[in-house]
Scaffold this motif. Sequence first.
Motif, PDB file in Angstrom:
ATOM      1  N   ALA A  30       1.054  -0.804  -0.240  1.00  0.00           N
ATOM      2  CA  ALA A  30       0.100   0.219   0.120  1.00  0.00           C
ATOM      3  C   ALA A  30       0.956   0.947  -0.535  1.00  0.00           C
ATOM      4  O   ALA A  30       0.199   2.461  -0.642  1.00  0.00           O
ATOM      5  CB  ALA A  30      -1.116  -0.341   0.864  1.00  0.00           C
ATOM      6  N   HIS A  31       2.437   1.233   0.138  1.00  0.00           N
ATOM      7  CA  HIS A  31       3.547   2.565   0.206  1.00  0.00           C
ATOM      8  C   HIS A  31       3.664   2.811  -0.949  1.00  0.00           C
ATOM      9  O   HIS A  31       4.629   3.753  -0.965  1.00  0.00           O
ATOM     10  CB  HIS A  31       3.935   2.366   1.652  1.00  0.00           C
ATOM     11  N   GLY A  32       3.275   1.591  -1.457  1.00  0.00           N
ATOM     12  CA  GLY A  32       4.505   1.749  -3.237  1.00  0.00           C
ATOM     13  C   GLY A  32       5.389   1.128  -3.086  1.00  0.00           C
ATOM     14  O   GLY A  32       6.384   1.272  -4.411  1.00  0.00           O
ATOM     15  N   HIS A  33       5.617   0.308  -1.769  1.00  0.00           N
ATOM     16  CA  HIS A  33       7.222  -0.510  -2.085  1.00  0.00           C
ATOM     17  C   HIS A  33       6.990  -1.791  -2.495  1.00  0.00           C
ATOM     18  O   HIS A  33       5.977  -2.645  -2.544  1.00  0.00           O
ATOM     19  CB  HIS A  33       8.035  -1.336  -0.114  1.00  0.00           C
ATOM     20  N   ILE A  34       7.721  -2.528  -3.334  1.00  0.00           N
ATOM     21  CA  ILE A  34       8.309  -4.117  -4.350  1.00  0.00           C
ATOM     22  C   ILE A  34       7.821  -4.610  -2.846  1.00  0.00           C
ATOM     23  O   ILE A  34       8.673  -4.414  -1.421  1.00  0.00           O
ATOM     24  CB  ILE A  34       9.459  -4.195  -4.483  1.00  0.00           C
ATOM     25  N   THR A  43      10.726 -16.657  -6.636  1.00  0.00           N
ATOM     26  CA  THR A  43      10.207 -15.284  -6.179  1.00  0.00           C
ATOM     27  C   THR A  43      10.652 -14.660  -4.121  1.00  0.00           C
ATOM     28  O   THR A  43      10.698 -15.393  -3.835  1.00  0.00           O
ATOM     29  CB  THR A  43       8.690 -15.594  -5.791  1.00  0.00           C
ATOM     30  N   GLN A  44      10.596 -13.951  -4.981  1.00  0.00           N
ATOM     31  CA  GLN A  44      11.897 -13.045  -3.162  1.00  0.00           C
ATOM     32  C   GLN A  44      10.748 -11.800  -2.732  1.00  0.00           C
ATOM     33  O   GLN A  44       9.364 -11.698  -3.581  1.00  0.00           O
ATOM     34  CB  GLN A  44      12.758 -11.961  -3.967  1.00  0.00           C
ATOM     35  N   TYR A  45      10.356 -11.868  -1.090  1.00  0.00           N
ATOM     36  CA  TYR A  45       9.360 -10.925  -1.000  1.00  0.00           C
ATOM     37  C   TYR A  45      10.194 -10.436  -0.130  1.00  0.00           C
ATOM     38  O   TYR A  45      11.202 -10.708   0.287  1.00  0.00           O
ATOM     39  CB  TYR A  45       8.309 -12.112   0.319  1.00  0.00           C
ATOM     40  N   TYR A  46       9.872  -8.904  -0.192  1.00  0.00           N
ATOM     41  CA  TYR A  46      10.601  -8.321   0.439  1.00  0.00           C
ATOM     42  C   TYR A  46       9.244  -7.583   1.918  1.00  0.00           C
ATOM     43  O   TYR A  46       8.580  -7.199   1.733  1.00  0.00           O
ATOM     44  CB  TYR A  46      10.489  -7.160  -0.282  1.00  0.00           C
ATOM     45  N   HIS A  47      10.069  -7.920   2.973  1.00  0.00           N
ATOM     46  CA  HIS A  47       9.587  -7.009   4.622  1.00  0.00           C
ATOM     47  C   HIS A  47      10.242  -6.204   5.072  1.00  0.00           C
ATOM     48  O   HIS A  47      11.702  -5.434   4.657  1.00  0.00           O
ATOM     49  CB  HIS A  47       9.602  -7.798   5.432  1.00  0.00           C
ATOM     50  N   TYR A  48       9.151  -5.044   5.300  1.00  0.00           N
ATOM     51  CA  TYR A  48       9.095  -4.198   6.419  1.00  0.00           C
ATOM     52  C   TYR A  48       9.015  -3.578   6.435  1.00  0.00           C
ATOM     53  O   TYR A  48       8.301  -3.676   7.666  1.00  0.00           O
ATOM     54  CB  TYR A  48       8.998  -2.697   5.064  1.00  0.00           C
ATOM     55  N   LEU A  57      14.651 -10.031   3.043  1.00  0.00           N
ATOM     56  CA  LEU A  57      13.987 -10.575   2.276  1.00  0.00           C
ATOM     57  C   LEU A  57      14.226 -12.364   2.037  1.00  0.00           C
ATOM     58  O   LEU A  57      15.156 -12.780   2.420  1.00  0.00           O
ATOM     59  CB  LEU A  57      15.306  -9.544   1.069  1.00  0.00           C
ATOM     60  N   CYS A  58      13.083 -12.637   1.646  1.00  0.00           N
ATOM     61  CA  CYS A  58      13.023 -13.761   1.290  1.00  0.00           C
ATOM     62  C   CYS A  58      13.010 -14.867   0.355  1.00  0.00           C
ATOM     63  O   CYS A  58      12.169 -14.432  -0.437  1.00  0.00           O
ATOM     64  CB  CYS A  58      11.606 -14.271   2.592  1.00  0.00           C
ATOM     65  N   ILE A  59      14.120 -15.625  -0.387  1.00  0.00           N
ATOM     66  CA  ILE A  59      13.809 -15.812  -1.368  1.00  0.00           C
ATOM     67  C   ILE A  59      13.605 -17.306  -1.637  1.00  0.00           C
ATOM     68  O   ILE A  59      13.877 -18.500  -0.843  1.00  0.00           O
ATOM     69  CB  ILE A  59      15.622 -15.982  -1.722  1.00  0.00           C
ATOM     70  N   GLU A  60      12.677 -17.579  -2.170  1.00  0.00           N
ATOM     71  CA  GLU A  60      11.772 -19.173  -2.126  1.00  0.00           C
ATOM     72  C   GLU A  60      11.952 -19.478  -4.081  1.00  0.00           C
ATOM     73  O   GLU A  60      11.648 -18.742  -4.379  1.00  0.00           O
ATOM     74  CB  GLU A  60      10.150 -19.199  -1.822  1.00  0.00           C
ATOM     75  N   GLU A  61      12.732 -20.989  -3.823  1.00  0.00           N
ATOM     76  CA  GLU A  61      13.361 -20.828  -5.492  1.00  0.00           C
ATOM     77  C   GLU A  61      12.968 -22.410  -5.015  1.00  0.00           C
ATOM     78  O   GLU A  61      11.634 -22.484  -3.894  1.00  0.00           O
ATOM     79  CB  GLU A  61      14.639 -21.206  -4.955  1.00  0.00           C
ATOM     80  N   LEU A  62      12.410 -23.200  -6.322  1.00  0.00           N
ATOM     81  CA  LEU A  62      11.942 -24.642  -6.479  1.00  0.00           C
ATOM     82  C   LEU A  62      12.105 -25.334  -5.618  1.00  0.00           C
ATOM     83  O   LEU A  62      11.014 -25.932  -5.299  1.00  0.00           O
ATOM     84  CB  LEU A  62      12.066 -25.092  -7.957  1.00  0.00           C
TER      85      LEU A  62
END
Length: 67
Positions: A30-34, A43-48, A57-62
């Motif tokens: 909602a704040h415009g951050h990835i 898939t990379q997940y970004y947490h603020y 930063l969490c990276i989930e690979e196959l």
Amino acid sequence: MLNRTALHLLFLIRCNKLPSFRGCKYQYDAHGHISSKQTTGSTQYYHYDAEHHLIELCIEELDCTHR
């Protein structure tokens, strides 16, 4: 009047957010951050935090997950 290229760019980039680029798909909070970036193999997940600093930063690979 906008030309065809300018209209195409406006369609691709909405509200200063790029939904996809070179095979990657992006989602925003909602704040415009990835909030996530999806590629073919991961898939990379970004947490603020509350002050909008990137804290994780969490990276989930196959086949596995990295933090």
